[in-house]
Motif scaffolding. Structure first.
Motif, PDB file in Angstrom:
ATOM      1  N   SER A  31       0.785  -1.116  -0.055  1.00 47.42           N
ATOM      2  CA  SER A  31       0.080  -0.073   0.050  1.00 47.42           C
ATOM      3  C   SER A  31       0.894   1.238   0.087  1.00 47.42           C
ATOM      4  CB  SER A  31      -0.863  -0.085   1.174  1.00 47.42           C
ATOM      5  OG  SER A  31      -1.745   1.024   1.148  1.00 47.42           O
ATOM      6  N   THR A  32       0.368   2.396  -0.126  1.00 50.98           N
ATOM      7  CA  THR A  32       0.927   3.784  -0.170  1.00 50.98           C
ATOM      8  C   THR A  32       0.390   4.523   0.901  1.00 50.98           C
ATOM      9  OG1 THR A  32       1.474   3.320  -2.379  1.00 50.98           O
ATOM     10  CG2 THR A  32       1.852   5.469  -1.518  1.00 50.98           C
ATOM     11  N   SER A  33       1.024   5.373   1.600  1.00 52.47           N
ATOM     12  CA  SER A  33       0.501   6.045   2.481  1.00 52.47           C
ATOM     13  C   SER A  33       0.309   7.636   2.183  1.00 52.47           C
ATOM     14  CB  SER A  33       1.614   6.454   3.629  1.00 52.47           C
ATOM     15  OG  SER A  33       2.674   7.208   3.262  1.00 52.47           O
ATOM     16  N   PRO A  34      -0.398   8.471   2.658  1.00 55.64           N
ATOM     17  CA  PRO A  34      -0.868   9.726   2.145  1.00 55.64           C
ATOM     18  C   PRO A  34       0.384  10.544   1.602  1.00 55.64           C
ATOM     19  CG  PRO A  34      -2.136   9.325   3.876  1.00 55.64           C
ATOM     20  CD  PRO A  34      -1.316   8.294   3.873  1.00 55.64           C
ATOM     21  N   ARG A  91       4.661   7.135   0.979  1.00 48.81           N
ATOM     22  CA  ARG A  91       5.734   6.296   1.272  1.00 48.81           C
ATOM     23  C   ARG A  91       5.053   4.567   1.218  1.00 48.81           C
ATOM     24  NH1 ARG A  91       5.659   3.796   6.133  1.00 48.81           N
ATOM     25  NH2 ARG A  91       3.887   5.145   6.888  1.00 48.81           N
ATOM     26  N   LYS A  92       5.914   3.838   0.721  1.00 49.34           N
ATOM     27  CA  LYS A  92       5.477   2.291   0.918  1.00 49.34           C
ATOM     28  C   LYS A  92       5.114   1.828   2.102  1.00 49.34           C
ATOM     29  CE  LYS A  92       5.947   2.373  -3.627  1.00 49.34           C
ATOM     30  NZ  LYS A  92       4.899   2.305  -4.541  1.00 49.34           N
ATOM     31  N   ALA A 142      -4.330  12.243  11.698  1.00 48.05           N
ATOM     32  CA  ALA A 142      -3.381  11.706  10.528  1.00 48.05           C
ATOM     33  C   ALA A 142      -2.975  10.202  10.675  1.00 48.05           C
ATOM     34  CB  ALA A 142      -2.130  12.657  10.532  1.00 48.05           C
ATOM     35  N   HIS A 143      -2.709   9.738  12.068  1.00 51.71           N
ATOM     36  CA  HIS A 143      -2.157   8.270  12.329  1.00 51.71           C
ATOM     37  C   HIS A 143      -3.372   7.506  11.602  1.00 51.71           C
ATOM     38  CE1 HIS A 143       1.447   8.515  14.290  1.00 51.71           C
ATOM     39  NE2 HIS A 143       0.808   9.189  15.549  1.00 51.71           N
ATOM     40  N   VAL A 144      -4.666   7.865  11.978  1.00 52.92           N
ATOM     41  CA  VAL A 144      -5.788   7.177  11.330  1.00 52.92           C
ATOM     42  C   VAL A 144      -5.904   7.192   9.704  1.00 52.92           C
ATOM     43  CG1 VAL A 144      -8.290   6.866  11.206  1.00 52.92           C
ATOM     44  CG2 VAL A 144      -6.879   7.378  13.427  1.00 52.92           C
ATOM     45  N   LEU A 145      -5.756   8.366   9.192  1.00 56.80           N
ATOM     46  CA  LEU A 145      -5.612   8.483   7.731  1.00 56.80           C
ATOM     47  C   LEU A 145      -4.457   7.675   6.895  1.00 56.80           C
ATOM     48  CD1 LEU A 145      -7.535  11.061   8.197  1.00 56.80           C
ATOM     49  CD2 LEU A 145      -6.366  12.101   6.597  1.00 56.80           C
ATOM     50  N   ALA A 146      -3.472   7.652   7.706  1.00 52.27           N
ATOM     51  CA  ALA A 146      -2.045   7.061   7.187  1.00 52.27           C
ATOM     52  C   ALA A 146      -2.173   5.552   7.639  1.00 52.27           C
ATOM     53  CB  ALA A 146      -0.991   7.557   7.575  1.00 52.27           C
ATOM     54  N   ARG A 147      -3.187   4.905   8.164  1.00 48.59           N
ATOM     55  CA  ARG A 147      -3.231   3.631   8.479  1.00 48.59           C
ATOM     56  C   ARG A 147      -2.276   2.946   9.302  1.00 48.59           C
ATOM     57  NH1 ARG A 147      -4.332   0.914   2.837  1.00 48.59           N
ATOM     58  NH2 ARG A 147      -5.280  -0.872   3.741  1.00 48.59           N
ATOM     59  N   HIS A 148      -1.534   3.821  10.147  1.00 47.42           N
ATOM     60  CA  HIS A 148      -0.573   3.422  10.814  1.00 47.42           C
ATOM     61  C   HIS A 148      -0.493   2.249  11.885  1.00 47.42           C
ATOM     62  CE1 HIS A 148       1.676   7.720  10.435  1.00 47.42           C
ATOM     63  NE2 HIS A 148       1.669   7.053   9.167  1.00 47.42           N
ATOM     64  N   THR A 192       6.525  10.797  12.576  1.00 52.22           N
ATOM     65  CA  THR A 192       7.014  12.166  11.727  1.00 52.22           C
ATOM     66  C   THR A 192       6.177  12.185  10.522  1.00 52.22           C
ATOM     67  OG1 THR A 192       9.410  11.586  12.126  1.00 52.22           O
ATOM     68  CG2 THR A 192       9.014  12.794  10.246  1.00 52.22           C
ATOM     69  N   GLU A 193       5.496  11.142   9.937  1.00 50.04           N
ATOM     70  CA  GLU A 193       4.510  11.265   9.009  1.00 50.04           C
ATOM     71  C   GLU A 193       3.457  11.873   9.643  1.00 50.04           C
ATOM     72  OE1 GLU A 193       3.773   8.714   5.270  1.00 50.04           O
ATOM     73  OE2 GLU A 193       3.034   7.586   7.180  1.00 50.04           O
ATOM     74  N   ALA A 194       3.036  11.493  10.543  1.00 53.56           N
ATOM     75  CA  ALA A 194       1.685  12.112  11.138  1.00 53.56           C
ATOM     76  C   ALA A 194       1.955  13.579  11.536  1.00 53.56           C
ATOM     77  CB  ALA A 194       1.479  11.279  12.606  1.00 53.56           C
ATOM     78  N   ASP A 195       3.242  13.954  11.920  1.00 55.93           N
ATOM     79  CA  ASP A 195       3.472  15.438  12.320  1.00 55.93           C
ATOM     80  C   ASP A 195       3.271  16.277  10.635  1.00 55.93           C
ATOM     81  OD1 ASP A 195       4.125  15.287  14.893  1.00 55.93           O
ATOM     82  OD2 ASP A 195       6.046  15.230  14.595  1.00 55.93           O
TER      83      ASP A 195
END
Length: 266
Positions: free
Chosen positions: A21-24, A27-28, A130-136, A190-193
């Motif tokens: 998958s790919t994050s917003p 990132r893979k 953002a953690h939810v959006l990025a499926r962390h 860092t991505e969620a930031d």
């Protein structure tokens, strides 16, 4: 023998971590579980928290948090915006907030006391959403599953059991924790930031306040552990990275300010 085991382990993990998958941010990601399963886990966790923690009766705090949440949710992609989000304020001294799969948001009153204004509170809430959006959550569970399976397979393929073999794999388990799982957690933070900075700005909150918030956090004291042993970046790293990503969010915020459409959740 150690090198052979090590490279076998790395090969197995690398294969499993090839993009599912790919994050917003592009990132893979490795996603092994259906999102519906994470949603169920998030809902169950939220129900437990509501049963265990008292919810605040401070109407001003509730109104402010709901105002911030509404503004942030309103700028989410349709898939997330058109959900029945549940927002709660918990009476607790933790300086924190969270968002869970299943569209749940929780804020602790300890964070409200530390945040100087609504924009600083929005910085944390945007980060958590953002953690939810990025499926962390899914990615973290998937990474742990893949790492565990890789270690198990490598152990079975590495010959007869012995004390030497057990010691080697114990070391590999520690190495995987430090070299794979913890860095992934720091990557998530860092991505969620970065995503949260964009969300708060699009929602009409001043993104520059995110830096001031972490400066306030620094005054509370940092963990004694070195950053490479932590699941979170240091406050200094966070402040540096937020400043580096500030140009686009600040432009979005200033555009809304010119249109007299900034958030007013004080």
């Amino acid at each position: 023998m150690l090198k052979r085991f090590y490279w076998c382990l790395i090969a197995l993990i690398s294969i499993s971590l090839m993009a599912c998958s790919t994050s917003p941010t592009g990132r893979k990601q490795l996603i092994l579980l259906p999102d519906s399963q994470l949603d169920e886990m998030g809902v169950a966790s939220f129900q437990e928290m509501k049963a265990e923690l008292p919810q605040t009766e401070n109407e001003a705090n509730i109104k402010q948090v709901e105002c911030i949440a509404d503004r942030i949710i309103n700028v989410l992609p349709d898939k997330y915006r058109n959900q029945a989000w549940e927002v709660r304020v918990f009476e607790d001294d933790q300086v924190n907030a969270f968002a869970l799969p299943g569209y749940k948001i929780g804020v602790y009153t300890g964070l409200i006391k530390i945040a100087d204004n609504a924009s600083q509170l929005a910085a944390v809430m945007g980060h958590e959403v953002a953690h939810v959006l990025a499926r962390h959550g899914n990615e973290r569970v998937s990474t742990q599953l893949a790492t565990s399976q890789a270690l198990n397979v490598t152990y079975e393929l590495s010959g007869e059991d012995s004390k030497t073999k057990q010691a080697i794999f114990q070391g590999l388990g520690i190495g995987a924790q430090i070299g794979i799982i913890l860095p992934f957690s720091r990557t998530h933070e860092t991505e969620a930031d970065e995503i949260g900075l964009e969300l708060m700005a699009k929602a009409g909150f001043d993104p520059r306040e995110s830096v001031k918030l972490w400066q306030n956090m620094s005054k509370l004291g940092d963990s004694k552990n070195p950053e490479f042993l932590s699941t979170h970046p240091s406050n200094e790293s966070r402040i540096r990275d937020l400043n580096a990503k500030m140009t686009s969010p600040l432009a979005n915020y200033l555009r809304l300010k010119e249109q007299n459409n900034i958030a007013r959740c004080e």
